[in-house]
Design an enzyme around this catalytic site. Structure first.
Site, PDB file in Angstrom:
ATOM      1  CG  ASP A  35      -2.166  -0.855   1.030  1.00  0.00           C
ATOM      2  OD1 ASP A  35      -2.272  -1.508  -0.033  1.00  0.00           O
ATOM      3  OD2 ASP A  35      -3.018  -0.895   1.940  1.00  0.00           O
ATOM      4  CG  ASP A  55      -9.260  -2.534  -5.707  1.00  0.00           C
ATOM      5  OD1 ASP A  55      -9.313  -3.352  -4.778  1.00  0.00           O
ATOM      6  OD2 ASP A  55      -9.539  -1.337  -5.551  1.00  0.00           O
ATOM      7  NE  ARG A 137     -13.119  -1.148  -0.151  1.00  0.00           N
ATOM      8  CZ  ARG A 137     -12.045  -1.057  -0.912  1.00  0.00           C
ATOM      9  NH1 ARG A 137     -11.119  -1.994  -0.838  1.00  0.00           N
ATOM     10  NH2 ARG A 137     -11.858  -0.065  -1.735  1.00  0.00           N
TER      11      ARG A 137
END
Length: 201
Positions: A35, A55, A137
């Protein structure tokens, strides 16, 4: 000895939680988070699905990430010191270069970038089902919340696509059930690392 452990898996599956637990118990352990290599938002393309393509592998500077991993491979002692990782002072192995050094590489697209596939001594992949993933999420607190429809329109389809790619790569990957407790996931991974890597010493 140098070992590189991959901790991959679905978004919100528990990768970072597992990584943080392993760092505390493995000797001379450094970490590289995928990340940290996301490109700037204005460099992220908008796809046919109408969403910014966060993504996918091109959303990250994988060359820089690979170079960071190579930097650790070339000199794990220097890497650890420059990242503030304390090196264990094992009395039987006074020379830090002779000690065991471990790098954990953590991220959601670890096993979809060919130049990195050969570096892993052990590869974990955390999975959780669609409903649980969507629930986690939507419950997470981020500065920029997901736009409506992003999970079903982009995040989950990309996860399925990349998982299929990964499964056809031929890499020996151990799946971990992200529905287990954090402790169970950690115990399973730690035991595996002890049995298959560290006990070879």
């Amino acid at each position: 000895m140098k070992y590189i452990i991959g901790v991959g898996g679905v978004t919100n599956g528990g990768k970072t939680t597992l990584t943080n637990k392993l760092i505390k118990t493995l000797p001379n352990c450094c970490v590289v988070h995928q990340d940290d290599f996301f490109k700037k938002p204005d460099q992220i393309e908008v796809g046919e699905d109408g969403f910014r393509q966060w993504d996918v592998i091109t959303a990250m500077d994988m060359e820089a990430m690979t170079n960071t991993v190579k930097g650790w491979i070339e000199n794990p002692v220097k890497f650890a010191r420059s990242h503030g990782v304390p090196l264990s002072s094992a009395s039987d192995v006074a020379d830090p270069d002779e000690q065991t050094h471990i790098l954990i590489v953590e991220g959601f697209l670890l096993y979809n970038y060919p130049p990195l596939l050969d570096v892993f001594d052990k590869s974990f992949y955390i999975t959780i089902p669609y409903e649980e993933c969507k629930r986690r999420r939507s419950a997470r607190s981020t500065t920029v919340p997901d736009p409506p429809g992003l999970f079903d329109g982009h995040v989950w389809p990309m996860y399925l696509k990349h998982r299929r790619e990964m499964e056809s790569s031929g890499l020996n990957i151990q799946c971990l059930d992200g529905l287990m407790s954090k402790e169970e996931i950690y115990n399973q991974a730690y035991e595996d690392i002890q049995n298959n890597l560290l006990n070879r010493l």
